[in-house]
Design a protein around this motif. Structure first.
Motif, short mmCIF file in Angstrom:
data_model
loop_
_atom_site.label_atom_id
_atom_site.label_comp_id
_atom_site.label_asym_id
_atom_site.label_seq_id
_atom_site.Cartn_x
_atom_site.Cartn_y
_atom_site.Cartn_z
N HIS A 140 16.92 14.52 38.69
CA HIS A 140 16.78 14.38 37.24
C HIS A 140 17.76 15.25 36.46
O HIS A 140 17.99 15.01 35.28
CB HIS A 140 15.34 14.72 36.82
N VAL A 141 18.37 16.24 37.12
CA VAL A 141 19.40 17.05 36.47
C VAL A 141 20.80 16.58 36.88
O VAL A 141 21.68 16.39 36.04
CB VAL A 141 19.22 18.55 36.80
N GLY A 142 21.00 16.35 38.17
CA GLY A 142 22.32 16.00 38.67
C GLY A 142 22.83 14.66 38.18
O GLY A 142 24.04 14.48 38.00
N VAL A 143 21.94 13.69 37.94
CA VAL A 143 22.39 12.37 37.52
C VAL A 143 23.07 12.42 36.17
O VAL A 143 23.97 11.59 35.88
CB VAL A 143 21.19 11.39 37.50
N ASN A 144 22.72 13.37 35.33
CA ASN A 144 23.33 13.44 34.00
C ASN A 144 24.80 13.84 34.06
O ASN A 144 25.59 13.45 33.19
CB ASN A 144 22.55 14.43 33.13
N TYR A 145 25.18 14.60 35.08
CA TYR A 145 26.57 15.03 35.19
C TYR A 145 27.47 13.92 35.73
O TYR A 145 28.69 14.10 35.74
CB TYR A 145 26.66 16.28 36.06
N LEU A 146 26.90 12.81 36.14
CA LEU A 146 27.73 11.67 36.50
C LEU A 146 28.38 11.05 35.26
O LEU A 146 29.33 10.28 35.38
CB LEU A 146 26.88 10.62 37.22
N PHE A 147 27.87 11.39 34.06
CA PHE A 147 28.53 10.96 32.83
C PHE A 147 29.77 11.79 32.53
O PHE A 147 30.65 11.33 31.79
CB PHE A 147 27.57 11.09 31.64
#
Length: 386
Positions: A125-132
């Motif tokens: 839930h935190v790491g997926v945001n940095y894929l942006f």
């Protein structure tokens, strides 16, 4: 019998210890092991959060382009900035491009050889945001380029190549929020979730610069709607919800970046820094003051250097860019003083982190080289892929 044994000739076997190819091979093994171990370590340690570096550098290029643009502003500070040599800007733009290309290449190799780690990052839930972050970086670098005009086909192709992954990630994240209800959002939302909204605003600003007003409005409406939902959720999140680790507390500065880049996006859509853009800018300025007045929140995360420190420059730089647009519209001494203060703060923080990162990386490389060049007991040490 004894006489017969003594009379038999005795044969002595002599082993020649001349070096052979197999014996000489171990001298070449340490170099191979060092290369394999270093590449494996890089792919293992590198994650999407490292794109904070390229995100900060690309936003810094956008700041310098905005400050160096010719303007009718009669303020002395703006006249001095407009006379800056273009060589410095080209160097900074090239540095940002090289950093982004290098990180994109390493993460592509991580996707190929460490796919399970990338998969775990995607479902975190935190790491997926940095894929942006890489796609936002490409959009910012595209907007700050002086070599690619928004009306060209190459600009449009690069815009589509950056926006399509953002839309796909939007469908994944926003679709979960919509189908699984507010309980999922209240437990999984965190300050890093604002990167998904920032990606929409960055895409809207780039589309507006191309003259695609409808696409810009579409991306802006998608971003502002989910920003309101996310902002309210983070304000009244449940006490038992999962929060960020202590070392990731610099991510709280993303509260500043979201309304700042939203004000820039609306300024590009409307054509001027109107009331809506000013309201978003004032909101980001208020959030900036709220975080600066609470240094104890970041005290524990600043004890040891971490890549999470790169969460500071990007919000500060975007806020400085918004203050530049505000000063162009207001044309007052206080507005220009605020622009000067935020711009200097952004440059100093970015420069300090570049120096700290370079020094830390050199120490890390030397330590890793000493460990890798130590005698190896086994021909195939654990942790090295066969």
């Amino acid at each position: 019998m004894d006489d017969q044994r003594q009379s038999q000739p005795q044969i002595q076997i002599t082993v020649d210890h001349a070096p052979t190819k197999d014996a000489a091979q171990p001298h070449c093994e340490p170099l191979t092991i060092i290369i394999r171990r270093s590449s494996s370590l890089i792919l293992t340690k590198f994650h999407a959060g490292h794109f904070r570096i390229s995100l900060s550098l690309c936003s810094q290029v956008l700041l310098w382009k905005t400050l160096g643009e010719p303007t009718n502003d009669a303020h002395a500070f703006r006249r001095v900035l407009s006379m800056l040599p273009s060589t410095a800007f080209v160097f900074l733009w090239s540095l940002a491009l090289f950093t982004l290309l290098s990180q994109s290449l390493v993460y592509t190799l991580r996707c190929l050889f460490r796919f399970e780690m990338v998969k775990n990052e995607f479902f975190n839930h935190v790491g997926v945001n940095y894929l942006f972050a890489p796609w936002i970086s490409w959009l910012l670098l595209l907007q700050s380029s002086r070599f690619i005009v928004p009306s060209t086909i190459s600009y449009q192709v690069l815009w589509f190549a950056s926006v399509i992954p953002i839309v796909v990630l939007d469908i994944k994240i926003y679709g979960q929020w919509f189908t699984k209800g507010p309980r999922l959002l209240s437990t999984m939302a965190n300050p890093a979730s604002q990167l998904s909204v920032i990606g929409n605003f960055a895409a809207a600003r780039a589309a507006a610069q191309m003259g695609w007003r409808e696409c810009a409005l579409c991306m802006f409406s998608l971003g502002i709607t989910h920003y309101l939902v996310l902002f309210v959720t983070l304000y009244q999140r449940l006490s038992g919800s999962s929060g960020l680790p202590v070392m990731l507390r610099p991510v709280f500065f993303l509260f500043i970046a979201t309304p700042s880049i939203a004000s820039l996006a609306w300024e590009s859509i409307s054509g001027n820094f109107d009331v809506s853009s000013k309201m978003l800018f004032f909101l980001s300025l208020f959030l900036f003051m709220s975080l600066v007045c609470r240094p104890a929140l970041f005290k524990r995360s600043m004890r040891k250097f971490n890549v999470a420190w790169w969460a500071y420059p990007f919000p500060l730089t975007v806020l400085a860019v918004a203050s530049t647009k505000y000063a162009q519209e207001v044309r007052g001494g206080r507005a220009h003083g605020l622009m000067l203060l935020l711009s200097l703060l952004s440059v100093l923080v970015s420069l300090a982190l570049l120096i700290i990162t370079a020094l830390t990386s050199n120490i890390y490389v030397l330590t890793s080289h000493k460990l890798a060049s130590s005698p190896v007991q086994t021909p195939n040490p654990p942790g090295i892929p066969r």
